[in-house]
Design a protein around this motif. Sequence first.
Motif, PDB file in Angstrom:
ATOM      1  N   TYR A 184      10.463   5.157  -2.332  1.00 13.56           N
ATOM      2  CA  TYR A 184      10.104   3.810  -1.881  1.00 13.56           C
ATOM      3  C   TYR A 184      11.316   3.097  -1.294  1.00 13.56           C
ATOM      4  O   TYR A 184      11.217   2.406  -0.264  1.00 13.56           O
ATOM      5  CB  TYR A 184       9.518   3.015  -3.033  1.00 13.56           C
ATOM      6  N   ASP A 185      12.469   3.274  -1.897  1.00 14.91           N
ATOM      7  CA  ASP A 185      13.686   2.661  -1.350  1.00 14.91           C
ATOM      8  C   ASP A 185      14.042   3.256   0.006  1.00 14.91           C
ATOM      9  O   ASP A 185      14.461   2.547   0.921  1.00 14.91           O
ATOM     10  CB  ASP A 185      14.853   2.834  -2.324  1.00 14.91           C
ATOM     11  N   GLN A 186      13.888   4.575   0.141  1.00  6.62           N
ATOM     12  CA  GLN A 186      14.137   5.216   1.428  1.00  6.62           C
ATOM     13  C   GLN A 186      13.198   4.650   2.500  1.00  6.62           C
ATOM     14  O   GLN A 186      13.599   4.378   3.635  1.00  6.62           O
ATOM     15  CB  GLN A 186      13.929   6.732   1.313  1.00  6.62           C
ATOM     16  N   LEU A 187      11.960   4.458   2.115  1.00  3.28           N
ATOM     17  CA  LEU A 187      10.960   3.919   3.037  1.00  3.28           C
ATOM     18  C   LEU A 187      11.306   2.487   3.450  1.00  3.28           C
ATOM     19  O   LEU A 187      11.221   2.129   4.632  1.00  3.28           O
ATOM     20  CB  LEU A 187       9.587   3.976   2.360  1.00  3.28           C
ATOM     21  N   VAL A 221       3.472   6.314  -2.487  1.00  2.00           N
ATOM     22  CA  VAL A 221       4.608   7.195  -2.788  1.00  2.00           C
ATOM     23  C   VAL A 221       4.863   7.281  -4.295  1.00  2.00           C
ATOM     24  O   VAL A 221       5.254   8.325  -4.810  1.00  2.00           O
ATOM     25  CB  VAL A 221       5.893   6.752  -2.048  1.00  2.00           C
ATOM     26  N   LYS A 222       4.646   6.183  -5.020  1.00  2.00           N
ATOM     27  CA  LYS A 222       4.776   6.147  -6.487  1.00  2.00           C
ATOM     28  C   LYS A 222       6.088   6.783  -6.963  1.00  2.00           C
ATOM     29  O   LYS A 222       6.124   7.540  -7.924  1.00  2.00           O
ATOM     30  CB  LYS A 222       3.588   6.859  -7.152  1.00  2.00           C
ATOM     31  N   PHE A 251       0.836  -1.198   0.000  1.00  2.00           N
ATOM     32  CA  PHE A 251       0.000   0.000   0.000  1.00  2.00           C
ATOM     33  C   PHE A 251       0.874   1.253   0.000  1.00  2.00           C
ATOM     34  O   PHE A 251       0.593   2.227  -0.716  1.00  2.00           O
ATOM     35  CB  PHE A 251      -0.919  -0.024   1.222  1.00  2.00           C
ATOM     36  N   ALA A 252       1.938   1.231   0.789  1.00  2.00           N
ATOM     37  CA  ALA A 252       2.858   2.369   0.856  1.00  2.00           C
ATOM     38  C   ALA A 252       3.526   2.620  -0.493  1.00  2.00           C
ATOM     39  O   ALA A 252       3.694   3.772  -0.914  1.00  2.00           O
ATOM     40  CB  ALA A 252       3.915   2.120   1.936  1.00  2.00           C
ATOM     41  N   GLU A 253       3.917   1.540  -1.176  1.00  2.00           N
ATOM     42  CA  GLU A 253       4.569   1.685  -2.485  1.00  2.00           C
ATOM     43  C   GLU A 253       3.653   2.409  -3.475  1.00  2.00           C
ATOM     44  O   GLU A 253       4.089   3.282  -4.230  1.00  2.00           O
ATOM     45  CB  GLU A 253       4.953   0.311  -3.025  1.00  2.00           C
TER      46      GLU A 253
END
Length: 525
Positions: A441-444, A435-436, A430-432
């Motif tokens: 996404y890598d930082q997350l 952020v799109k 869901f997070a991915e």
Amino acid sequence: MKKLLFLIVPFCLMLHACSWFKDTPEIGVKLAEHFDNKLYKKFDTAEYNVIFKRHLDSLQGSFSNPNTVKAFYKSNNDEPRLVTKYFVSGALDTLKNYISRSELHGLNPEVFRYKKLKMLLDELSANKFKSIAEVYPVVADLELNTAESLIRYNNTIYYGALNPRKLLSRYYVPVKRPDSSSMIAVLATDNLEKLLLDIQPASESYKALQRAMLSYEQQGKKEEPALKTLLVNMERLRWKLPDLGAEYVEVNIPDFTLTWFNGQDTLSHMKVCVGGAREKDYAEKIKLYLKSGNLDDKPKNHETPILYSKLNSIQVNPIWNIPVSIARSEIYWQAVRDPYYLSNNNIRVYYKGKLVGDPDTIQWNKYPREKLPFQFKQGSGDGNALGKFKFIFDNGSSIYLHDTNNKSAFARSNRAISHGCVRVERPLEFAEKLVKDKYQYDQLRMEVNLPPIDPTKMEVYRKKLAKKADTLNIFQLKPKWFGTKKQVPLIINYVTAWPQSGSIQFRPDVYGLDETLYIAMKKFM
């Protein structure tokens, strides 16, 4: 001569101003031509207005919106606008026919004065009046009943019979409802037949539920529980929700699922856990609590509210600001039973905004639950009740979507178990989507100890892990915020029947809201 002109000119102007009262009004001309009957040319506006006002006074008590009706006719000099414009054209018969088919929507035609409207139309159509005086009460009655029928029919079919914001205590979706301006616009429409066509529910979901409802009725299954479910969900589909756009997220409480839509496509679908249903006999128990003020008498109500908002950010490794209700009903008792419960669960205690250094030494028995002077926060980490992700959207209920460290709950069939917030089965996925952005996404991912997708960032990832594992310099995990690529509309909804793959899906009425709606709808059936 000048004196004579001085008297004649005002007299002529007065006659011109009063010509509407002397000439045959439009209603009389149209009826005379339609019936080829000169009687209607005797139609006198002044005489009609007296009758009209008398009928308006006697009928307004039965109108759903009397002030709106009165305002409309006041602004139109009490003219029979609807009868003038739509009787001869047959549009009033079209209105009558639409109303006669109200049962297709699960509604009783008599709610919209079908029999009265038909009787008056038949009486005027019969053209058996012996004097123009006999015409006035029929036209006035037909005009006013048409206005009321049209307003009621339009408001019910186009907006829904019920206002959920007034009926349901935890409904925070800004549904559009009819107001005086919209109702006056309906009465002033230039194309009644087009209006009636345009207000019919046109969605495929509505039509599918409608077909299923008619099938049950044709089979004589009018007491079937499924029929009630279909009727209340048709009503829900009549409500004017905010425009969600092509791409949006919907949480369906009775289905315990989250779906990310993009037009007709489903981008993501996963399980959720929602708030637990209120205690049985909640209404009676809350009355007792309000009298006693004793927290032991307070019944539980953790129902997730129905709401609309927009997802705007993600908090990774969140801190849980524990609500007062949970602190009083759960945290307090845990701390009383186990003096080390708070430190073992990474829960910090604050008194008047200041951190209490050693909460294990607090003598809880000195503090009544009703006036507990402490605030509680659970720090970031694996044991946090919110898990590793908290998905934020503006709302007045302190509700959010979040991860959970209790993954086993997703295997349950009834997942109405939370304190009100929505637990998401696959938060990383869901997070991915929120952020799109590959970099974000890598930082997350690295914040939650997951390797980046981009192999060039592996060295950064290893350094982050080493810093967290450094025993000489104690690392304190803190929350970090990530913005969404764009704000994504979110609706937390309550739907217990919908079409899917050629059949109707039914779900249990976990909060009893279907029953509440059905009871309120009975007067329209």
